[in-house]
Design a protein around this motif. Structure first.
Motif, short mmCIF file in Angstrom:
data_model
loop_
_atom_site.label_atom_id
_atom_site.label_comp_id
_atom_site.label_asym_id
_atom_site.label_seq_id
_atom_site.Cartn_x
_atom_site.Cartn_y
_atom_site.Cartn_z
N LEU A 210 0.18 13.17 12.61
CA LEU A 210 0.55 12.61 11.32
C LEU A 210 2.02 12.21 11.31
N HIS A 211 2.31 11.01 10.80
CA HIS A 211 3.70 10.58 10.63
C HIS A 211 3.78 9.72 9.37
N PRO A 212 4.96 9.56 8.79
CA PRO A 212 5.08 8.89 7.48
C PRO A 212 4.51 7.48 7.43
N GLY A 213 4.54 6.75 8.54
CA GLY A 213 4.05 5.38 8.53
C GLY A 213 2.56 5.25 8.28
N LEU A 214 1.82 6.34 8.40
CA LEU A 214 0.37 6.29 8.19
C LEU A 214 0.01 6.23 6.71
N PHE A 215 0.90 6.71 5.83
CA PHE A 215 0.56 6.75 4.41
C PHE A 215 0.47 5.36 3.77
N PRO A 216 1.42 4.44 4.03
CA PRO A 216 1.25 3.09 3.49
C PRO A 216 0.00 2.40 4.02
N LEU A 217 -0.38 2.67 5.28
CA LEU A 217 -1.60 2.08 5.81
C LEU A 217 -2.82 2.61 5.05
N ARG A 218 -2.79 3.89 4.74
CA ARG A 218 -3.87 4.48 3.94
C ARG A 218 -3.94 3.83 2.57
N ASN A 219 -2.78 3.58 1.95
CA ASN A 219 -2.75 3.04 0.58
C ASN A 219 -3.44 1.69 0.49
N ARG A 220 -3.30 0.86 1.52
CA ARG A 220 -3.93 -0.47 1.44
C ARG A 220 -5.45 -0.34 1.51
N ILE A 221 -5.96 0.72 2.16
CA ILE A 221 -7.41 0.93 2.21
C ILE A 221 -7.92 1.38 0.85
N ILE A 222 -7.17 2.25 0.17
CA ILE A 222 -7.54 2.65 -1.19
C ILE A 222 -7.67 1.40 -2.06
N ALA A 223 -6.67 0.53 -1.99
CA ALA A 223 -6.71 -0.71 -2.78
C ALA A 223 -7.86 -1.60 -2.34
N GLY A 224 -8.08 -1.70 -1.04
CA GLY A 224 -9.12 -2.59 -0.52
C GLY A 224 -10.52 -2.18 -0.92
N LEU A 225 -10.78 -0.90 -1.01
CA LEU A 225 -12.12 -0.42 -1.37
C LEU A 225 -12.39 -0.55 -2.87
N SER A 226 -11.35 -0.74 -3.66
CA SER A 226 -11.46 -0.65 -5.11
C SER A 226 -11.50 -2.01 -5.79
N LEU A 227 -12.22 -2.08 -6.91
CA LEU A 227 -12.17 -3.27 -7.75
C LEU A 227 -10.85 -3.32 -8.52
N GLY A 228 -10.32 -2.17 -8.82
CA GLY A 228 -9.04 -2.07 -9.51
C GLY A 228 -8.43 -0.72 -9.24
N VAL A 229 -7.14 -0.58 -9.52
CA VAL A 229 -6.42 0.66 -9.27
C VAL A 229 -5.77 1.14 -10.57
N VAL A 230 -5.98 2.41 -10.88
CA VAL A 230 -5.40 3.05 -12.07
C VAL A 230 -4.23 3.91 -11.62
N VAL A 231 -3.05 3.66 -12.18
CA VAL A 231 -1.86 4.43 -11.84
C VAL A 231 -1.60 5.45 -12.96
N VAL A 232 -1.56 6.73 -12.59
CA VAL A 232 -1.28 7.81 -13.52
C VAL A 232 -0.02 8.53 -13.05
N GLU A 233 1.04 8.45 -13.80
CA GLU A 233 2.31 9.10 -13.46
C GLU A 233 2.81 8.70 -12.08
N ALA A 234 3.71 7.74 -12.04
CA ALA A 234 4.30 7.30 -10.77
C ALA A 234 5.76 6.96 -10.99
N ALA A 235 6.61 7.60 -10.24
CA ALA A 235 8.04 7.29 -10.32
C ALA A 235 8.33 5.99 -9.58
#
Length: 373
Positions: A210-235
């Motif tokens: 595991l290294h930090p660069g893997l998290f942004p790659l994961r995030n695009r998959i969350i977005a890609g699988l979804s019709l929409g994204v709900v943001v709850v509490e984000a700085a």
């Protein structure tokens, strides 16, 4: 699956799992039609495709049949299944994004990746208000059949998974780690439950640290699988906002749960509202957008043979792919000309062009100029 398709699939997995070879290098190899005969290629062939000696040595080892067989045996024993972009069951929405994962690994119910889904994401340092809202929204949406997608992180992600886990829509956890590794460790019980009742999915090959660069790659998959994204509490600058940015690039909807303007955890979401995101006061603000998706089948049939054998040039093309193909029938076009003539965003256009390249309908010339085959 036909033998040529199986061979190309196995070679694609080998490429994906070769250290030092990234998404663009794999695309270059695909464009050069070098996937099917990859095992027969010599060092000079790979050098001509821009690979370094270190990459070539690692790749040629990974392409050996005994290495491939050992890899798949290991995954089968661990309960890990492998899916490539060439496979019929590869999630349709994920296929549409720019730089769609070439290979994904999963444990659990793959059908959830094809269902109508919404991503629910937010800060790891969630307040009790944020956790409660995320869990309640997730439970209410999942009870109506929407699958909830999140990243298994502590805080908002955890609450979202918990809310959806035992409801009709279920939940998908997209991991930055390999699919057989739980992170954070405190979510081990939840991780196991999702593996049994929902879906665990990752682009990261087993054995990868595991290294930090893997998290942004994961995030695009969350977005890609979804019709929409709900943001709850984000700085500001949080990973949830990266997911929202990926969702915007993929033409997905953005929703925000409003929070106190004095709270740093609400700052990122409030900025999204200023940019036009839809505020969420209750689950109806989400469900009203997607009820139509809950009443029709999501089992899209996809024949992997159509990636490799053209036949009728317009057969099995999406409307967007047909539009680009017809433009190129007239004469070759640059990507800028295609964007101007089609009216597509660059993100969508890149995805369409990649799909046409994989299906062998078009060819990329130097200078990002495309022509039909």
């Amino acid at each position: 699956m036909s033998k040529p398709t199986a061979l190309i699939r196995n070679n694609l997995v080998a490429l994906h799992e070769t250290e030092g070879i990234g998404w663009l290098t794999i695309q270059r190899i695909f464009n050069a039609a070098a996937m099917e005969d990859a095992q027969a290629r010599r060092e000079a062939d790979w050098r001509d495709l821009g690979l370094t000696p270190k990459q070539i040595a690692a790749l040629m080892k990974n392409l050996q049949p005994d290495v491939a067989d050992s890899r798949m045996t290991r995954y089968e024993r661990s309960g890990i299944k492998v899916l490539t972009i060439l496979d019929r069951k590869y999630p349709r929405r994920l296929r549409q994004i720019a730089r769609a994962p070439w290979v994904i690994y999963y444990v659990g119910r793959l059908e959830l990746a094809a269902r109508p889904s919404v991503g629910i994401v937010g800060t790891r340092l969630a307040t009790s208000y944020g956790r409660r809202v995320a869990e309640d929204l997730s439970a209410a949406c999942s009870a109506q059949g929407l699958t909830i997608v999140s990243g298994l992180a502590r805080g908002i992600d955890t609450a979202a998974h918990v809310g959806a886990l035992n409801k009709a829509g279920g939940t998908v956890a997209v991991l930055a780690t390999p699919v057989n590794i739980c992170y954070p460790a405190e979510n081990k019980h939840l991780y196991r439950e999702i593996g049994e009742k929902g879906l665990l999915i990752s682009e990261t090959p087993p054995g990868t640290s595991l290294h930090p660069g893997l998290f942004p790659l994961r995030n695009r998959i969350i977005a890609g699988l979804s019709l929409g994204v709900v943001v709850v509490e984000a700085a500001e600058g949080s990973g949830a906002l990266i997911t929202a940015e990926d969702a915007t690039k993929a033409n997905r909807d953005i929703f925000v749960v409003p929070g106190p303007i004095t709270s740093p955890r609400s700052r990122g979401g409030m900025l999204l509202l200023r940019q036009g995101a839809k505020p969420v006061l209750d689950e109806e603000d989400i469900l009203e957008e997607y009820r139509k998706h809950l009443t029709k089948s999501n089992d899209i049939q996809f024949d992997p043979k159509n990636i490799l054998h053209a036949g009728d040039p317009l057969l099995h093309l999406t409307p967007d792919e047909t539009s680009i193909y017809n433009i190129l029938l007239d004469q070759p076009r640059s990507i800028e000309e295609l964007a101007a003539e089609s009216g597509m965003t660059f993100g969508l256009l890149h995805s369409v062009l990649l799909s046409l390249l994989i299906k062998r309908r078009i060819h990329q010339q130097p200078g990002s100029v495309y022509n039909v085959l």
